[in-house]
Design a protein around this motif. Structure first.
Motif, PDB file in Angstrom:
ATOM      1  N   ASN A  43       0.815  -1.214   0.000  1.00  0.00           N
ATOM      2  CA  ASN A  43       0.000   0.000   0.000  1.00  0.00           C
ATOM      3  C   ASN A  43       0.849   1.264   0.000  1.00  0.00           C
ATOM      4  OD1 ASN A  43      -2.521  -1.204  -0.125  1.00  0.00           O
ATOM      5  ND2 ASN A  43      -2.821  -1.201   2.082  1.00  0.00           N
ATOM      6  N   LEU A  44       1.922   1.270   0.782  1.00  0.00           N
ATOM      7  CA  LEU A  44       2.794   2.452   0.826  1.00  0.00           C
ATOM      8  C   LEU A  44       3.490   2.673  -0.510  1.00  0.00           C
ATOM      9  CD1 LEU A  44       4.346   2.072   4.385  1.00  0.00           C
ATOM     10  CD2 LEU A  44       2.542   3.660   3.660  1.00  0.00           C
ATOM     11  N   GLU A  45       3.942   1.599  -1.126  1.00  0.00           N
ATOM     12  CA  GLU A  45       4.567   1.700  -2.449  1.00  0.00           C
ATOM     13  C   GLU A  45       3.538   2.197  -3.469  1.00  0.00           C
ATOM     14  OE1 GLU A  45       7.575  -1.095  -4.987  1.00  0.00           O
ATOM     15  OE2 GLU A  45       5.808  -2.070  -4.164  1.00  0.00           O
ATOM     16  N   ALA A  46       2.317   1.681  -3.385  1.00  0.00           N
ATOM     17  CA  ALA A  46       1.253   2.088  -4.299  1.00  0.00           C
ATOM     18  C   ALA A  46       0.875   3.551  -4.090  1.00  0.00           C
ATOM     19  CB  ALA A  46       0.032   1.195  -4.121  1.00  0.00           C
ATOM     20  N   ALA A  47       0.836   4.006  -2.840  1.00  0.00           N
ATOM     21  CA  ALA A  47       0.456   5.397  -2.555  1.00  0.00           C
ATOM     22  C   ALA A  47       1.399   6.373  -3.260  1.00  0.00           C
ATOM     23  CB  ALA A  47       0.463   5.645  -1.049  1.00  0.00           C
ATOM     24  N   ALA A  93      -3.529   1.687  13.031  1.00  0.00           N
ATOM     25  CA  ALA A  93      -2.205   2.299  12.846  1.00  0.00           C
ATOM     26  C   ALA A  93      -1.757   2.186  11.391  1.00  0.00           C
ATOM     27  CB  ALA A  93      -1.178   1.645  13.769  1.00  0.00           C
ATOM     28  N   ASP A  94      -2.028   1.035  10.753  1.00  0.00           N
ATOM     29  CA  ASP A  94      -1.679   0.866   9.338  1.00  0.00           C
ATOM     30  C   ASP A  94      -2.481   1.828   8.466  1.00  0.00           C
ATOM     31  OD1 ASP A  94       0.092  -1.104  10.038  1.00  0.00           O
ATOM     32  OD2 ASP A  94      -1.035  -2.751   9.104  1.00  0.00           O
ATOM     33  N   LYS A  95      -3.768   1.988   8.768  1.00  0.00           N
ATOM     34  CA  LYS A  95      -4.612   2.906   8.002  1.00  0.00           C
ATOM     35  C   LYS A  95      -4.113   4.342   8.141  1.00  0.00           C
ATOM     36  CE  LYS A  95      -8.722   0.043   8.449  1.00  0.00           C
ATOM     37  NZ  LYS A  95     -10.054  -0.110   9.044  1.00  0.00           N
ATOM     38  N   ALA A  96      -3.747   4.720   9.363  1.00  0.00           N
ATOM     39  CA  ALA A  96      -3.243   6.071   9.606  1.00  0.00           C
ATOM     40  C   ALA A  96      -1.909   6.296   8.898  1.00  0.00           C
ATOM     41  CB  ALA A  96      -3.099   6.310  11.112  1.00  0.00           C
ATOM     42  N   ALA A  97      -1.038   5.298   8.932  1.00  0.00           N
ATOM     43  CA  ALA A  97       0.263   5.408   8.251  1.00  0.00           C
ATOM     44  C   ALA A  97       0.072   5.547   6.747  1.00  0.00           C
ATOM     45  CB  ALA A  97       1.127   4.188   8.565  1.00  0.00           C
ATOM     46  N   LEU A  98      -0.876   4.806   6.187  1.00  0.00           N
ATOM     47  CA  LEU A  98      -1.146   4.878   4.754  1.00  0.00           C
ATOM     48  C   LEU A  98      -1.680   6.253   4.364  1.00  0.00           C
ATOM     49  CD1 LEU A  98      -1.407   3.669   1.949  1.00  0.00           C
ATOM     50  CD2 LEU A  98      -3.597   2.678   2.665  1.00  0.00           C
ATOM     51  N   GLU A  99      -2.634   6.754   5.128  1.00  0.00           N
ATOM     52  CA  GLU A  99      -3.204   8.063   4.831  1.00  0.00           C
ATOM     53  C   GLU A  99      -2.133   9.156   4.945  1.00  0.00           C
ATOM     54  OE1 GLU A  99      -7.036  10.759   6.149  1.00  0.00           O
ATOM     55  OE2 GLU A  99      -7.026   8.623   6.618  1.00  0.00           O
ATOM     56  N   LYS A 100      -1.289   9.072   5.961  1.00  0.00           N
ATOM     57  CA  LYS A 100      -0.208  10.041   6.139  1.00  0.00           C
ATOM     58  C   LYS A 100       0.771   9.979   4.968  1.00  0.00           C
ATOM     59  CE  LYS A 100       3.347  11.436   9.431  1.00  0.00           C
ATOM     60  NZ  LYS A 100       3.997  11.146  10.710  1.00  0.00           N
ATOM     61  N   ALA A 101       1.117   8.771   4.517  1.00  0.00           N
ATOM     62  CA  ALA A 101       2.031   8.606   3.383  1.00  0.00           C
ATOM     63  C   ALA A 101       1.433   9.186   2.105  1.00  0.00           C
ATOM     64  CB  ALA A 101       2.368   7.131   3.184  1.00  0.00           C
ATOM     65  N   LEU A 102       0.139   8.994   1.909  1.00  0.00           N
ATOM     66  CA  LEU A 102      -0.514   9.525   0.709  1.00  0.00           C
ATOM     67  C   LEU A 102      -0.536  11.051   0.741  1.00  0.00           C
ATOM     68  CD1 LEU A 102      -1.867   8.561  -1.894  1.00  0.00           C
ATOM     69  CD2 LEU A 102      -4.041   8.746  -0.711  1.00  0.00           C
ATOM     70  N   ILE A 103      -0.850  11.617   1.885  1.00  0.00           N
ATOM     71  CA  ILE A 103      -0.836  13.082   2.019  1.00  0.00           C
ATOM     72  C   ILE A 103       0.566  13.609   1.718  1.00  0.00           C
ATOM     73  CG2 ILE A 103      -1.020  14.980   3.683  1.00  0.00           C
ATOM     74  CD1 ILE A 103      -3.340  13.311   4.979  1.00  0.00           C
ATOM     75  N   GLU A 158     -10.984   8.454  -0.287  1.00  0.00           N
ATOM     76  CA  GLU A 158     -11.498   9.508  -1.167  1.00  0.00           C
ATOM     77  C   GLU A 158     -10.515  10.663  -1.267  1.00  0.00           C
ATOM     78  OE1 GLU A 158     -16.263   9.478  -0.414  1.00  0.00           O
ATOM     79  OE2 GLU A 158     -15.034  10.521   1.051  1.00  0.00           O
ATOM     80  N   ILE A 159     -10.315  11.129  -2.495  1.00  0.00           N
ATOM     81  CA  ILE A 159      -9.446  12.271  -2.764  1.00  0.00           C
ATOM     82  C   ILE A 159     -10.157  13.168  -3.773  1.00  0.00           C
ATOM     83  CG2 ILE A 159      -7.246  12.985  -3.800  1.00  0.00           C
ATOM     84  CD1 ILE A 159      -6.132  10.291  -3.059  1.00  0.00           C
ATOM     85  N   THR A 160      -9.940  14.457  -3.662  1.00  0.00           N
ATOM     86  CA  THR A 160     -10.336  15.371  -4.728  1.00  0.00           C
ATOM     87  C   THR A 160      -9.093  16.147  -5.140  1.00  0.00           C
ATOM     88  OG1 THR A 160     -11.049  17.044  -3.129  1.00  0.00           O
ATOM     89  CG2 THR A 160     -12.762  15.619  -4.066  1.00  0.00           C
ATOM     90  N   ARG A 161      -9.010  16.432  -6.436  1.00  0.00           N
ATOM     91  CA  ARG A 161      -7.868  17.182  -6.974  1.00  0.00           C
ATOM     92  C   ARG A 161      -8.390  18.178  -7.997  1.00  0.00           C
ATOM     93  NH1 ARG A 161      -3.995  16.732 -11.362  1.00  0.00           N
ATOM     94  NH2 ARG A 161      -1.980  17.539 -10.687  1.00  0.00           N
ATOM     95  N   ALA A 162      -8.079  19.443  -7.774  1.00  0.00           N
ATOM     96  CA  ALA A 162      -8.486  20.511  -8.690  1.00  0.00           C
ATOM     97  C   ALA A 162      -7.351  20.762  -9.671  1.00  0.00           C
ATOM     98  CB  ALA A 162      -8.809  21.777  -7.914  1.00  0.00           C
ATOM     99  N   ARG A 163      -7.522  20.341 -10.893  1.00  0.00           N
ATOM    100  CA  ARG A 163      -6.462  20.566 -11.890  1.00  0.00           C
ATOM    101  C   ARG A 163      -6.703  21.890 -12.596  1.00  0.00           C
ATOM    102  NH1 ARG A 163      -9.139  16.039 -14.644  1.00  0.00           N
ATOM    103  NH2 ARG A 163     -10.584  17.006 -16.064  1.00  0.00           N
ATOM    104  N   ARG A 164      -5.642  22.409 -13.188  1.00  0.00           N
ATOM    105  CA  ARG A 164      -5.695  23.718 -13.844  1.00  0.00           C
ATOM    106  C   ARG A 164      -5.704  23.622 -15.361  1.00  0.00           C
ATOM    107  NH1 ARG A 164      -1.040  25.275  -9.883  1.00  0.00           N
ATOM    108  NH2 ARG A 164      -2.263  25.518  -8.004  1.00  0.00           N
ATOM    109  N   THR A 165      -5.302  22.489 -15.884  1.00  0.00           N
ATOM    110  CA  THR A 165      -5.234  22.294 -17.332  1.00  0.00           C
ATOM    111  C   THR A 165      -5.910  20.967 -17.673  1.00  0.00           C
ATOM    112  OG1 THR A 165      -3.083  21.214 -17.125  1.00  0.00           O
ATOM    113  CG2 THR A 165      -3.066  23.591 -17.530  1.00  0.00           C
TER     114      THR A 165
END
Length: 128
Positions: free
Chosen positions: A45-49, A76-86, A108-115
């Motif tokens: 999961n960390l590598e994938a993030a 703890a694993d869920k928190a570590a994954l979320e922190k790594a993704l952030i 869930e993630i949202t990303r506002a792209r400009r182009t």
């Protein structure tokens, strides 16, 4: 070859797992798979993030992004994954918000792209 690689819906991870990206009109779905029993679920999961954040930037994917990581056993694993993704999105020039896990265990993630996304820009070039 590099352009073709960017347009493939899957990415192979060095640790043996894979990531599948499916863009739709409404959202982008990302699925993480462990191709073998090598390594822990958290390790895959960390590598994938890190790779997911990289691919989202390269492909300029925006809007709603739902990620189905391998199921984590502990909070703890869920928190570590979320922190790594952030942390993986720290260098993204676009506004990225990590909204956390849903009741189904999807992130869930949202990303506002400009182009426009990479796929649209390449289609415009090749259609000309």
């Amino acid at each position: 070859d590099q352009v073709e690689t960017l347009l493939r819906p899957y990415i192979l991870l060095p640790g043996g797992g894979s990531v599948i990206l499916q863009e739709t009109a409404a959202l982008t779905a990302v699925d993480v798979n462990a191709a073998s029993d090598r390594g822990s679920k958290l390790g895959v999961n960390l590598e994938a993030a890190a790779e997911i954040a990289r691919q989202i930037r390269l492909r300029n994917i925006g809007g709603i992004i739902i990620i189905d990581f391998l199921k984590s056993k502990t909070g703890a694993d869920k928190a570590a994954l979320e922190k790594a993704l952030i942390h993986a999105f720290d260098s993204d020039p676009c506004t990225v918000q990590v909204h956390g896990l849903t009741a189904l265990g999807l992130l869930e993630i949202t990303r506002a792209r400009r182009t426009p996304p990479l796929r649209e820009r390449l289609e415009a070039i090749f259609d000309s």
